[in-house]
Design a protein around this motif. Structure first.
Motif, mmCIF file in Angstrom:
data_model
loop_
_atom_site.group_PDB
_atom_site.id
_atom_site.type_symbol
_atom_site.label_atom_id
_atom_site.label_comp_id
_atom_site.label_asym_id
_atom_site.label_seq_id
_atom_site.Cartn_x
_atom_site.Cartn_y
_atom_site.Cartn_z
ATOM 1 N N ILE A 56 2.199 3.492 8.096
ATOM 2 C CA ILE A 56 2.925 4.396 7.203
ATOM 3 C C ILE A 56 1.995 5.427 6.572
ATOM 4 C CG2 ILE A 56 4.298 4.531 5.080
ATOM 5 C CD1 ILE A 56 5.366 1.743 5.768
ATOM 6 N N SER A 57 0.788 4.997 6.182
ATOM 7 C CA SER A 57 -0.146 5.885 5.486
ATOM 8 C C SER A 57 -1.005 6.710 6.436
ATOM 9 C CB SER A 57 -1.062 5.062 4.577
ATOM 10 O OG SER A 57 -1.923 4.228 5.341
ATOM 11 N N THR A 94 4.833 3.670 0.511
ATOM 12 C CA THR A 94 5.530 4.927 0.231
ATOM 13 C C THR A 94 5.555 5.246 -1.265
ATOM 14 O OG1 THR A 94 7.634 3.717 0.201
ATOM 15 C CG2 THR A 94 6.995 4.754 2.268
ATOM 16 N N THR A 95 5.575 4.210 -2.106
ATOM 17 C CA THR A 95 5.712 4.420 -3.551
ATOM 18 C C THR A 95 4.372 4.684 -4.228
ATOM 19 O OG1 THR A 95 7.636 2.949 -3.579
ATOM 20 C CG2 THR A 95 6.583 3.413 -5.696
#
Length: 615
Positions: free
Chosen positions: A578-579, A318-319
């Motif tokens: 997530i990606s 996420t970062t």
């Protein structure tokens, strides 16, 4: 009534059933999540009071350690149904992804059947033990059966959650199919006696492999495999099997796991983790591949707080992933960078992997953590070189002035303090591992309050940590019966023979052990691999003259590399989820970093043979 009216009526009934099932399922999750968070809060308070009394007033609470173990077992029981669909459900969906719809439906039926059968084994197996076990706990004076009573509703709620999820997703045919199979196997298996000529542990392994391939949660695949092995000659009956599993969860050292998870979660929620990013960027952002190097250094620093590679993979994706793509990296290369750096979290202390290893082999946690610092630095060096060689950034930042670096370092100081508490406190015997973890969790809770973290976010951190700790606790417990059968069937002798296949010298034995572990890492989650193969390989390698601590560190590094390799590659799947980058593309893009980590592993093996004091 017309056909159209019948269709509308049928559709309305299904819609109502779906909505009702979803509401009930969410209600169960809310209750269990609240209970898990409260148990973790009480657990933290209990250990904190115990530490304060012990070190400040030279006294203590009678039975506090045993009560803490019981509370942790209760938290695992409460969190087990929550873990079914969490990020730590430990499902391998690689086969599921490539199958046609009919094949995926068949996998879903098989996976849900395995999970429900495992839930029945947990629930009714615990109920059977309650009627058999006697005695009271030494310190608390409570009946021993109470510890097993936690898992009676837990097992039944696991079954209920599977059914409710099926109905809420509109998969009524799947509900009927998996329910029929569950009932058939549950009633038929105890009466079957099949002689295959194979050791029961091999049968257990084959059944567990089937469970893994159809994407059943790993703990439930292990437990059901051990239960079904009874029909193939296993000497571990159902009550002993459940007793073994719950006994594996009832270790004081395992209390450190929820505390370290809580510390990492609170560090992220409080924004202190973001300060680590700024500090890392100020240090190395101007280097070739500056953002990749920043990701690496941040991961190294964040490792000193979370102890969970999965948490770091989620945080890093996420970062850093969007920014890496913006700077010219392909989405798959950016994801591979994040996954590769996440390996460090279970090597650099505090490391949950080292805690599991210590629980399985009785090795010194303090020495393992110190060895992990050295290994982590070596891995960071090799990954840094690989990132430099494969850099694809369109631009890099200017070199930060000294004043900016100092300011960033000061801002990140609270996070550094956490690492010092853990490593120095444990290594120099100031506090035990569990106490250090509790102090770390309390420290990050204080940081969260200082940063004015709201009650909702703090509660969410406790809830998430309790559920994740339950998933890990279930894995540790359910791997116990499998490990017992491996010992009974003398699989250790066969492993020893394989480990000495190249010779009996330290170098050859270590090489063979690393090859075995690399193969194991292709198919097993790191926690399960540690629990099953750590106790088998450690005596063989020690007998060859390799320092046990050095091998323990090498074992964890070796198995963490498995987080990047297909078909399991848990870190790759976390980043992929997530990606939204396909896992297959991430596996291919990560090959240079896999080579770099294998180079680091080779150097660590050489050091273990020539300079063992480094560990």
């Amino acid at each position: 009534m017309s056909v159209a009216s019948s269709d509308i009526s049928g559709t309305g009934w299904r819609s109502t059933a779906q909505k009702t099932a979803a509401i009930v399922s969410r209600g169960i999750e809310t209750v269990l999540g609240t209970a898990g968070a409260l148990i973790l809060a009480v657990l933290l308070a209990l250990v904190t009071v115990s530490v304060t009394l012990r070190y400040v007033f030279s006294t203590g609470l009678t039975g506090s350690d045993e009560l803490a173990v019981w509370l942790n077992v209760a938290m695992i029981a409460v969190g087990a149904p929550l873990a079914l669909h969490s990020g730590l459900a430990m499902r391998l969906d690689l086969l599921h992804r490539v199958l046609p719809p009919a094949g995926r439906a068949a996998c879903d039926v098989a996976a849900d059947t395995i999970t429900m059968l495992s839930g029945l084994v947990i629930g009714f197996g615990s109920l059977g033990i309650i009627g058999m076990i006697g005695g009271t706990s030494p310190a608390l004076g409570l009946p021993e059966w109470m510890r097993f009573a936690f898992f009676v509703p837990s097992g039944l709620l696991i079954v209920a959650q599977v059914v409710l999820r099926q109905i809420s997703d509109g998969r009524l045919a799947l509900t009927v199919a998996s329910g029929f199979l569950t009932a058939l196997i549950w009633f038929a298996a105890p009466g079957l006696h099949i002689d295959t000529g194979l050791p029961p542990s091999i049968i257990t392994g084959l059944i567990a492999l089937i469970g893994i391939l159809v994407a059943a949660p790993l703990p439930h695949a292990f437990l059901l495999a051990a239960w079904l092995a009874i029909s193939f000659g296993s000497t571990l009956p159902e009550p002993a099997l459940v007793n073994n599993a719950i006994g594996g969860m009832s270790k004081f050292l395992l209390l450190a796991i929820p505390f370290f998870l809580l510390a990492g979660t609170l560090l992220t929620e409080s924004g202190i983790a973001a300060r680590l990013v700024r500090f890392a960027s100020a240090l190395v952002g101007h280097w070739r591949g500056g953002l990749a190097q920043t990701t690496l250094i941040t991961s190294m620093l964040f490792s000193g707080a979370s102890g969970s590679s999965i948490a770091n993979a989620a945080f890093g994706t996420t970062t850093f992933h969007p920014e890496l793509v913006r700077r010219g990296y392909s989405p798959e290369r950016a994801g591979a960078i994040v996954a590769a750096t996440s390996v460090l979290d279970n090597v650099i202390p505090p490391s949950i992997a080292f805690l599991i290893l210590a629980a399985a082999t009785n090795l010194s946690v303090g020495r393992l953590l110190v060895g992990g610092v050295f290994a982590g630095l070596v891995m960071t060096l090799f990954l840094g070189i690989a990132f430099r060689v494969t850099a694809h950034e369109k631009f890099s930042a200017a070199k930060a002035p000294g004043s900016e670096i100092r300011a960033a370092a000061i801002a990140a100081t609270p996070a550094f303090g956490l690492g010092l508490i853990v490593v120095l406190g444990i290594r120099f015997g100031i506090v035990t591992t569990t106490e250090a973890a509790a102090v770390a969790a309390l420290y990050t809770l204080g940081l969260g309050l200082w940063r004015r973290l709201g009650a909702g976010r703090i509660f969410g951190a406790f809830r998430q940590s309790a559920a994740e700790a339950a998933a890990i606790g279930m894995l540790i417990g359910t791997a116990g019966p499998f490990a017992f059968m491996l010992a009974v069937d003398n699989i250790s002798g066969q492993i020893a023979a394989a480990a000495t296949a190249f010779g009996s010298g330290p170098g050859m034995v270590l090489l063979a052990a690393c090859i075995i572990l690399l193969i194991v890492g292709l198919f097993l989650d790191i926690g399960a691999a540690i629990l099953l193969f750590g106790p088998l390989l450690l005596p063989v390698v020690s007998q060859a003259g390799i320092d046990p601590i050095a091998f323990g560190v090498i074992l964890v590094v070796n198995l963490m590399i498995g987080g990047l390799t297909p078909p399991v590659g848990i870190l790759v799947f976390v980043v992929s989820g997530i990606s939204r980058v396909p896992a297959q593309a991430l596996f291919r893009a990560g090959l240079p970093y896999l080579v770099a980590l294998l180079g680091a592993l080779a150097l660590l093996c050489l050091v273990a043979i020539l300079f063992p004091p480094f560990f």
